[in-house]
Design a protein around this motif. Structure first.
Motif, mmCIF file in Angstrom:
data_model
loop_
_atom_site.group_PDB
_atom_site.id
_atom_site.type_symbol
_atom_site.label_atom_id
_atom_site.label_comp_id
_atom_site.label_asym_id
_atom_site.label_seq_id
_atom_site.Cartn_x
_atom_site.Cartn_y
_atom_site.Cartn_z
ATOM 1 N N THR A 58 0.847 -1.187 0.000
ATOM 2 C CA THR A 58 0.000 0.000 0.000
ATOM 3 C C THR A 58 0.886 1.242 0.000
ATOM 4 O O THR A 58 2.095 1.159 0.263
ATOM 5 N N LYS A 64 -6.530 3.901 -0.312
ATOM 6 C CA LYS A 64 -7.686 3.040 -0.563
ATOM 7 C C LYS A 64 -7.496 2.159 -1.794
ATOM 8 O O LYS A 64 -8.455 1.760 -2.442
ATOM 9 N N HIS A 65 -6.242 1.856 -2.084
ATOM 10 C CA HIS A 65 -5.897 0.988 -3.200
ATOM 11 C C HIS A 65 -4.785 0.036 -2.776
ATOM 12 O O HIS A 65 -4.077 0.272 -1.801
ATOM 13 N N ASP A 93 -14.526 -4.366 -3.379
ATOM 14 C CA ASP A 93 -13.372 -3.656 -2.837
ATOM 15 C C ASP A 93 -12.297 -4.632 -2.354
ATOM 16 O O ASP A 93 -11.447 -4.267 -1.547
ATOM 17 N N GLY A 116 -9.506 -0.614 -3.344
ATOM 18 C CA GLY A 116 -9.900 -1.408 -2.182
ATOM 19 C C GLY A 116 -8.711 -1.844 -1.352
ATOM 20 O O GLY A 116 -7.670 -1.192 -1.318
ATOM 21 N N ARG A 117 -8.868 -2.985 -0.676
ATOM 22 C CA ARG A 117 -7.809 -3.516 0.182
ATOM 23 C C ARG A 117 -7.823 -5.032 0.087
ATOM 24 O O ARG A 117 -8.671 -5.617 -0.583
ATOM 25 N N THR A 141 -16.996 -0.417 -5.395
ATOM 26 C CA THR A 141 -15.987 0.504 -5.938
ATOM 27 C C THR A 141 -16.550 1.093 -7.226
ATOM 28 O O THR A 141 -17.455 0.532 -7.836
ATOM 29 N N GLN A 145 -12.672 5.336 -9.002
ATOM 30 C CA GLN A 145 -11.623 4.802 -8.128
ATOM 31 C C GLN A 145 -10.603 3.992 -8.924
ATOM 32 O O GLN A 145 -9.412 3.993 -8.598
#
Length: 320
Positions: A58, A64-65, A93, A116-117, A141, A145
């Protein structure tokens, strides 16, 4: 071996198999899904088979990706990084839903970014021991995004002090996605920064409907394509088969190809390093973004690699 999956489940399928189905899932289907999910979750992250061992991480500037990229950026030497942004299956996500696929692509010298994660695999939060929920088809999502990954990568390329400073080639940008995420990729394919498009197990709904809450797209969106586009499908049992083939038939202003491996809607994403479909993606990106002649032969000519491989069905236009 292909497994029969209920219609609504396949439509909303993310590669994890987590569904937002329109109806109740049978106990057997639910058990099979949880078993498949558990097996995939237990698989370790992989580094890919390309020349640059990949890592999943990350970045505080894109919190948020999830990012997949070569672990040793100095090891790239003069080689520039390409960028590929990804729309998750089910427009979910879970940015790790096809982590083996995305790591494999990253290992060939790309920054791959998914919104997302990690909700599956290493680093995912504990799962509640509950039955699969029943919910309407809907997104968690958005295409904005997905597109944000391009903004971030190109900004980092110009930001002094960034690990990616002057390491990215802004002319090597691709969009891709699976199922609902493939529709998100089509939504942003008109971005002039995009130079290559890959759509997995997807296509604009042939009947003109938009059954996925929060996502609206019609066939006229195909007119915004300005680069060559590759569809990768899973054969007649792929729930998106009619839609993807109809897209291909309608596209007549840019080079287009549709390759199909008879594996169903889920592709080969859960196989080691993403399986056969990932190698097709690697070749398409190498040809479209790097001008690799050997990779081009996978698609060009009457004796092209996909043309002569009996495992694949391949159609193309404006390619040769």
């Amino acid at each position: 071996m292909k497994t029969a999956i209920p219609f609504a489940l396949m439509l909303a399928l993310g590669a994890t198999g987590v569904a937002k189905s329109q109806g109740a899932m049978t106990p057997k289907a639910g058990m099979n899904m949880r078993s498949a999910n558990a097996a995939y979750d237990a698989m370790p992250d992989t580094k890919g088979t390309g020349p640059y061992a990949a890592v999943k991480l990350t970045d505080p500037r894109l919190p948020k990706h999830l990012i997949y990229r070569p672990a040793d950026l100095k090891g790239l030497g003069a080689q520039k990084l390409g960028v590929m942004v990804w729309g998750n299956g089910g427009c979910s996500d879970d940015a790790a839903s096809v982590r083996l696929h995305l790591s494999e692509i990253a290992s060939y010298g790309y920054i791959v970014i998914a919104p997302g994660r990690a909700l599956t695999g290493p680093g995912a939060p504990p799962k509640q021991n509950t039955q699969a929920s029943v919910a309407p088809l809907g997104i968690t999502t958005t295409s904005a995004q997905v597109s944000a990954g391009i903004d971030w990568a190109l900004a980092e390329n110009n930001r002094r002090g960034s690990a990616y400073y002057h390491r990215v080639d802004p002319k090597m940008v691709a969009v891709s996605g699976h199922s609902c995420g493939g529709l998100q990729a089509l939504q942003i394919s008109g971005d002039p920064r995009v130079r290559a498009v890959i759509i997995h197990n997807s296509g604009v709904f042939k009947d003109g409907t938009n059954p996925i809450k929060g996502l609206t797209i019609v066939k006229s969106a195909l007119l915004h394509l300005h680069t060559p586009v590759l569809y990768v499908m899973g054969g007649p049992s792929d729930i998106a088969w009619p839609n993807g083939n109809d897209d291909f038939d309608r596209i007549d202003h840019v080079p287009a190809a549709i390759a199909s491996l008879d594996v169903g809607h889920g592709g080969t994403f859960h196989e080691a390093n993403g399986g056969k479909v990932t190698q097709v993606d690697v070749a398409w990106l190498a040809w479209q973004l790097r001008g690799d002649g050997a990779a081009a032969h996978r698609f060009q000519g009457t004796d092209c690699g996909l043309c002569t491989d009996p495992a694949w069905t391949f159609r193309k236009k404006r390619i040769d």
